[in-house]
Design a protein around this motif. Sequence first.
Motif, PDB file in Angstrom:
ATOM      1  N   PHE A 299      -6.824  -0.975   6.745  1.00 31.00           N
ATOM      2  CA  PHE A 299      -6.511  -1.909   5.592  1.00 31.00           C
ATOM      3  C   PHE A 299      -5.697  -3.018   6.193  1.00 31.00           C
ATOM      4  O   PHE A 299      -5.810  -4.268   5.481  1.00 31.00           O
ATOM      5  CB  PHE A 299      -5.633  -0.980   4.794  1.00 31.00           C
TER       6      PHE A 299
ATOM      7  N   THR B 267      -7.046   4.780   7.689  1.00 31.80           N
ATOM      8  CA  THR B 267      -7.003   3.933   6.704  1.00 31.80           C
ATOM      9  C   THR B 267      -6.144   2.797   6.706  1.00 31.80           C
ATOM     10  O   THR B 267      -6.570   1.575   5.924  1.00 31.80           O
ATOM     11  CB  THR B 267      -6.621   5.009   5.357  1.00 31.80           C
TER      12      THR B 267
ATOM     13  N   MET C 263     -10.455   3.822   2.394  1.00 31.31           N
ATOM     14  CA  MET C 263     -10.296   2.742   1.297  1.00 31.31           C
ATOM     15  C   MET C 263     -11.649   1.949   0.715  1.00 31.31           C
ATOM     16  O   MET C 263     -11.811   2.243  -0.399  1.00 31.31           O
ATOM     17  CB  MET C 263      -9.928   1.318   2.097  1.00 31.31           C
TER      18      MET C 263
ATOM     19  N   ASP D 201     -11.741   5.718   7.451  1.00 30.38           N
ATOM     20  CA  ASP D 201     -11.179   5.059   6.750  1.00 30.38           C
ATOM     21  C   ASP D 201     -11.338   5.130   5.076  1.00 30.38           C
ATOM     22  O   ASP D 201     -12.671   5.328   4.757  1.00 30.38           O
ATOM     23  CB  ASP D 201     -11.413   3.467   7.233  1.00 30.38           C
TER      24      ASP D 201
ATOM     25  N   LEU E 280       0.777  -1.239   0.113  1.00 30.28           N
ATOM     26  CA  LEU E 280       0.053  -0.023  -0.165  1.00 30.28           C
ATOM     27  C   LEU E 280       0.768   1.097  -0.132  1.00 30.28           C
ATOM     28  O   LEU E 280       1.708   1.387   1.101  1.00 30.28           O
ATOM     29  CB  LEU E 280      -0.921   0.112   1.298  1.00 30.28           C
TER      30      LEU E 280
END
Length: 248
Positions: free
Chosen positions: A125, A121, A140, A138, A63
């Motif tokens: 994740f 986030t 995502m 978050d 990521l």
Amino acid sequence: IPASKMPEKRFEKSWSRRMVNGYGDEGLKEFLRIYYGAVKYLDDRVGRILAELEKQGVLDETLIIFTSDHGDMMGGHGMVWKSNTSFYEEIAAIPFMVRYPKLIEPSVSNMHVSLVDIKPTILNFTKTPYKEQVSGVDLMPFMTGEKDKTLGRKYSFSQRITPDKNGRRNITRTSKGSFMVRGDRFKLFIYPDGESFFYDLENDPNETNNLVNDSNYKNHVLRLENVLQQWLVATGWKGKKVAYKYLF
């Protein structure tokens, strides 16, 4: 030049403005040359990191979040660098890029995000549990399409705390703050002395026409003042009362 297009006098004594006024076009060109050189240097280093991740076969397993802490005036409003107290788009808007091809399709979004969103986030994740309350959300699900982006943040906020006599920015009852709130179209900044700036970004994207005293925009100003006040309550602001133009 129309008065509405002249650089705001509030920032006349800032280092950012004095640097441009003192060194003229050649000084500004030299500053921009150095800036673009720094950007090129950073781009090259980011490229090396990505190349190494690819070499190790983990690029698509990683990521990657790229952002910064502030922008650079780059000559906008007659200023350079960050040494001023403005909240213009040049300095308040920053890059926020996220890469994880297994879940995120390449796209560009105008959704409001904040640096405080990075923590939840990443933790969500990586499925890392956390108990403490955090201010961010978050991101995502919005990037994967699981959640509609229209359900995300409606506003962005920024603040500057006036340092005390010792140069510290600890927030106490005597602390003074300057604040910004930005929606999709309108943007407001407020300073401790009561001076405010209000821009219609749809019709004035370069922020050259301060409409805070335009009666046609009074309700829009008041709405953003209410939004800012709600945010200050939610985030526990305990400094001096904000000098709103219409609220209170």
